[in-house]
Write a protein that holds these residues in place. Structure first.
Motif, short mmCIF file in Angstrom:
data_model
loop_
_atom_site.label_atom_id
_atom_site.label_comp_id
_atom_site.label_asym_id
_atom_site.label_seq_id
_atom_site.Cartn_x
_atom_site.Cartn_y
_atom_site.Cartn_z
N GLY A 1 44.02 37.02 40.80
CA GLY A 1 43.17 38.20 40.86
C GLY A 1 43.74 39.37 40.09
O GLY A 1 44.77 39.27 39.42
N THR A 2 43.06 40.47 40.18
CA THR A 2 43.49 41.67 39.47
C THR A 2 44.41 42.50 40.35
O THR A 2 44.35 42.44 41.58
N THR B 1 45.78 37.44 46.76
CA THR B 1 45.78 38.64 45.93
C THR B 1 46.61 39.75 46.56
O THR B 1 46.96 39.69 47.74
N ASN C 1 50.93 37.41 28.00
CA ASN C 1 49.63 37.68 28.60
C ASN C 1 48.56 37.59 27.50
O ASN C 1 48.78 36.96 26.46
N PHE D 1 48.03 36.55 37.72
CA PHE D 1 47.22 37.76 37.72
C PHE D 1 46.34 37.78 36.46
O PHE D 1 46.75 37.34 35.39
N SER D 2 45.15 38.31 36.63
CA SER D 2 44.20 38.37 35.52
C SER D 2 43.57 39.76 35.47
O SER D 2 43.87 40.63 36.29
N GLY D 3 42.70 39.94 34.48
CA GLY D 3 42.03 41.23 34.34
C GLY D 3 42.94 42.27 33.73
O GLY D 3 44.10 42.01 33.39
N PRO D 4 42.44 43.48 33.60
CA PRO D 4 43.22 44.53 32.93
C PRO D 4 44.26 45.14 33.86
O PRO D 4 44.17 45.06 35.08
N PRO E 1 45.59 48.13 35.82
CA PRO E 1 44.85 49.29 36.33
C PRO E 1 45.22 50.56 35.58
O PRO E 1 46.40 50.84 35.35
N LEU F 1 46.91 38.57 32.15
CA LEU F 1 46.35 39.91 32.04
C LEU F 1 45.65 40.08 30.70
O LEU F 1 46.07 39.51 29.68
N SER F 2 44.59 40.87 30.70
CA SER F 2 43.81 41.08 29.48
C SER F 2 43.51 42.57 29.34
O SER F 2 43.94 43.39 30.15
#
Length: 966
Positions: A448-449, A425, A516, A470-473, A475, A494-495
């Protein structure tokens, strides 16, 4: 005092001066005569006046001799005083003169032969002027006491003055950067120079081999034969230069092996043989030279392994071997025993692991190992190397996590790790990387984010993390980065929604989040970003409508395809031109949406329909107002706008040359039929004026309706162009006739019209490019180079163009070149200009510019080098046929794989091959990745003159004039 008495006193002043000088010693009367021969615009010699200082030995810029009964001039120190004119011949009468320094003035004409007879002269510096013609033959037989002779940086021609090597008293001979005719060094030139310490012959047009007799210069400290056309091998006798501290042989055509024996040179600190054709292995003893600090042998054809002796180099601080064919592993203890600061081994075939000891001395600043075959993890020790400022390790086979400490190195401004197999990460310690400008980590296996700390970096300009996991929103803090210029995170996982507040991205030029799982609406604030020209949000799960604010953007790439967008498209996007930008969004429609789609959109669709109706009504109303104004305008008698009282509207005219037209003549030509070009700053019209049919070009800058940012940019562009071109007079700079400022902040610039159009259009505009044979292309590049050299070297203060490109080089009817479009030009103060945003065009921007935001004249040199590559290769600076590289990278790769011939424009006659290759060499110098390695524009002009096309024989010339099949 009465006027008559004052007049009588003024008339007596010349007599007083004559009387005062009559009692001076002869040398000082001579100085006054020399002063009268010179143009002294800064009054640097005003104090040479016996009325103001009766003791002439106290006059500035001179020293007197104490060994004579009468005062005599021993030294004249007249460097960099803006003196102009021919050499003042009275100075040849100063028999006691030992030191004469007239360097870096504007003196012209031939060199004075009379100086050679001065018996005491031991230091003569005439460098940095514009002396021309041959070096006088008297210089080879005179100068009984001369120790230093510097004629560097003039315009001296004729054959190289080898006879100067007969001046046996010489300790320093500096002839660099003069356009001498191609000449060899004499075969036995050095045996009579036992005291010579400095021999600077860079850029002197030297050809042939380096004589073996160079090894007889046992007192030589500095040997510089760089930037010539020397061939053959480096003579083994170079290893006898026992006093040598610096040997510069770069940018020639030397071949063969690097000789053994250089490790025996006990004083050698700097050795540079880069940009030649050297082959074979690096001699093992070279790294054992006890004081060797800097070794440059990049861009050769060296092969084999890097010798194991590299680990024992005791003083090495700077090693640059990039662009060779080196293979094998690096010594594992390299860096442990030397104060390494700069390492560049890029573009080789080096394998194995990165040595852990590279920063053993705690001084490593720049580490460049890109495009090799390195494997394994990045050493943890590099994560503790707090001196690092620039790390480039892309396109290797590195694996494992990045050392935690490397993310947060405090002085690091570039971290480039793309194209490896790195995992893990991005660590939150990145918050400590307060100097980080570019984070380039695409094409790896990061997961990871992205940590919120990324949004706290105060200097972040580019974040490129495409093709990872990479994942998650995203920042939310990323929206706070006001310095962000490029954001590329395509093809990740990414979400979440796009962050709010992106209007702070006022410097953003590229936003790519394609591929994404982003959801939610497209922020309307994206339409407020003034320089955004590439927007790709395709292949996500975005919903809602397409914000009408996006119509404000001027986009070269626009892709919102394959999302879940719905509703009616804004009018601008409803045409066929944007069809591919919206495919894969079945709920989007052009014009009025069918009822089924409206029901899916619900209440928002109804509101959208109402808004659309109101918008149409507003458009109709505006069209009516516009028609009324137009008819009113047409009813006025030849005027262009009136004031309330019926008078003519006021236009402010600023004229830089005598003109025979006014605003009525100009404004009457500003219709769409006369548009000949359009750019980021405005439209350009061809205006044929009624009085005599004179033709001019008129640039109307964008303004009004663009918001404060747009209006401010237009005003800045207008002011920059007026301030720059208004004071410039040069045959290779487009002439600005005048400018107009009118109501509603309208701004017009009136230039001379260039019937040949732009170089970019002619070169890349289809069959027309076949008309440009090599002599024409060379003439164009030489003319443009002279224009830029004038800006850099002859303007006070110097001017940086900042947007040199082929479309900003205009051509007259005879294909004479003139540099144009100074809308982003800057004046150079103390060696660099700090800017707040990137200026320039894709493919032309110097690499250091994008991450330092500091520009020097070397930034323009890089851009001009790209223009030269366009002329040599026929390719655009950026195009799909170049793949993922720009033109500079494509040329380097092509030369590596297939040699020089593989990159030359195949449409040109084969007889031009050697001439094109010489120009290619100059272009590669200009586009060096390091600004310090690029020549000045003045040197580029000289190099291009030396690379002028050789005249073709009559038969060949006739063949070349036949039309080319394109």
């Amino acid at each position: 005092m009465t006027p008559l008495l004052l007049l009588r006193l003024l008339c007596l002043l010349p007599l007083a001066t004559i009387a005062a000088s009559a009692g001076l010693p002869a040398d000082f009367t001579t100085l006054l005569a020399a002063k009268s021969d010179l143009s002294d615009p800064t009054s640097a010699l005003a104090a040479w006046d016996p009325r103001h200082s009766p003791s002439p030995c106290r006059w500035p810029h001179l020293l007197c001799s104490a060994s004579h009964a009468a005062p005599a001039v021993a030294s004249l120190l007249l460097s960099n005083l803006s003196l102009a004119g021919a050499f003042p011949s009275p100075l040849c009468s100063l028999r006691s003169l030992a030191h004469l320094d007239l360097s870096y003035n504007s003196l012209t004409g031939p060199l004075p032969p009379c100086l050679a007879v001065l018996p005491s002269l031991d230091h003569l510096d005439l460098s940095g002027n514009a002396f021309s013609g041959d070096v006088p033959a008297a210089y080879g037989a005179g100068f009984p006491s001369l120790a230093t002779l510097s004629l560097a940086g003039n315009q001296l021609s004729g054959a190289f003055p080898g006879f100067l090597l007969n001046v046996t008293t010489l300790q320093e001979l500096l002839l660099a950067y003069n356009p001498f005719a191609p000449s060899p060094l004499p075969p036995e030139p050095f045996s009579g120079l036992p005291h010579l310490r400095v021999l600077w012959l860079a850029g002197c047009g030297l050809v042939g081999e380096i004589p073996a007799s160079v090894g007889s210069l046992r007192s030589l400290v500095n040997l510089d034969l760089s930037t010539n056309n020397l061939t053959g091998e480096i003579p083994a006798t170079v290893g006898r230069l026992e006093s040598a501290v610096q040997i510069e042989l770069y940018s020639n055509q030397l071949d063969g092996r690097v000789p053994d024996g250089l490790g025996e040179l006990k004083r050698l600190r700097f050795f540079d043989a880069s940009m030649n054709r050297l082959t074979g292995e690096i001699p093992a003893d070279l790294f054992l030279a006890p004081r060797l600090e800097s070794l440059h042998m990049y861009q050769n054809q060296l092969s084999g392994r890097v010798p194991a002796t590299l680990a024992r180099a005791p003083a090495l601080a700077d090693l640059r071997l990039f662009g060779n064919r080196l293979a094998g592993e690096l010594p594992p203890e390299f860096g442990k025993n030397c104060p390494l600061e700069f390492l560049d081994l890029s573009d080789n075939r080096i394998s194995g692991r990165i040595p852990a000891a590279l920063c053993g001395a705690g001084k490593l600043e720049q580490l460049l190992l890109l495009n090799n075959e390195l494997v394994g993890p990045i050493p943890a020790e590099l994560g503790q190397c707090r001196t690092l400022t620039r790390v480039r390790l892309p396109n290797n086979q590195l694996s494992g996590p990045v050392p935690q400490g490397m993310w947060g190195l405090p002085h690091l401004y570039l971290l480039e790790l793309a194209g490896n197999q790195l995992s893990g990460t991005v660590d939150s310690t990145i918050a400590m990387a307060t100097n980080l400008s570019q984070l380039l980590i695409s094409d790896n296996r990061f997961t990871g984010t992205l940590p919120a700390q990324v949004g706290t970096l105060p200097a972040l300009f580019e974040l490129s993390g495409a093709n990872n996991m990479f994942s998650g929103p995203l920042p939310a803090s990323l929206a706070e980065v006001s310095t962000l210029g490029r954001l590329d995170l395509r093809n990740n996982s990414l979400s979440g929604e796009l962050p709010q507040g992106v209007r702070r991205w006022q410097k953003l030029t590229q936003l790519d989040l394609a591929g994404n799982h982003l959801t939610g609406p497209i922020p309307p604030e994206l339409g407020e970003l003034p320089v955004l020209n590439s927007l790709d949000l395709s292949d996500n799960e975005l919903t809602g409508d397409v914000p009408v604010q996006l119509e404000n953007l001027k986009l070269s790439l626009f892709n919102l395809s394959n999302n879940r967008l719905a509703g009616a498209l804004p009018p601008l996007f409803a045409g066929a031109m944007y069809r591919d930008s919206f495919v894969g969004n079945p709920a989007l429609c052009r014009g009025t949406c069918p009822s089924g789609r409206q029901s899916r959109a619900g209440r928002r669709g109804l509101v959208g329909s109402v808004v659309s109706i109101l918008a149409v009504a507003c458009v109709v109303l505006l069209l009516g107002v516009a028609w009324f104004r137009y008819t009113t305008y047409r009813s006025q008698q030849s005027g262009h706008g009136t004031e309330p009282g019926g008078g003519k509207a006021r236009w402010a005219l600023t004229s830089f040359h005598k003109v025979e037209f006014d605003e009525d003549d100009i404004l009457g030509c500003l219709d769409e039929d006369n548009v000949v070009g359009m750019g980021a700053s405005g439209k350009v019209y061809k205006a044929v004026l009624g009085r005599g049919g004179e033709v001019v070009a008129v640039k109307k800058l964008w303004g009004g309706g663009g918001g404060k940012a747009a209006d401010g940019a237009a005003k800045d562009s207008f002011d920059a162009e007026v301030a720059t071109l208004g004071r410039i007079r040069h045959k290779n700079i487009v002439r600005l006739w005048c400018c107009f400022r009118g109501g509603d902040d309208c701004r017009l610039l009136v230039y001379e019209y260039m019937p040949g159009g732009s170089l970019g259009d002619l070169l890349h505009g289809g069959k027309g490019s076949g008309l440009l044979d090599w002599p024409a292309r060379h003439r164009i590049m030489a003319g443009a180079a002279e224009g830029l050299a004038y800006l850099h070297h002859d303007c006070t203060p110097p001017v940086l163009h900042r947007d040199v490109k082929s479309s900003n080089i205009l051509l007259d009817a005879d294909l004479g070149a003139k540099v144009a479009d100074f809308g982003v030009a800057r004046v150079l103060g103390d060696g660099h200009a700090a800017v707040t945003a990137i200026a320039g065009s894709c493919g032309y921007i110097a690499p250091e510019y994008s991450y330092t935001l500091r520009v020097t004249e070397k930034s323009d040199v890089y851009s001009f080098g790209v223009v030269m590559l366009e002329l040599v290769t026929g390719k655009k600076p950026v195009s799909p046929e170049l793949g993922d590289k720009d033109l500079v990278g494509w040329v380097h790769g092509g030369i590596e794989r297939g040699g020089v011939d593989s990159v030359l424009d195949p449409r040109l006659a084969g007889a031009s091959r050697d001439d094109m290759a010489r120009a290619l060499h100059v272009a590669l110098l200009c586009t060096s990745s390091l600004p310090i390695n690029r020549p000045s524009m003045r040197a580029v002009v000289k190099l291009l003159h030396e690379a002028a096309p050789t005249p073709a024989p009559p038969a060949a010339k006739a063949a070349e004039e036949k039309p080319l099949d394109v």
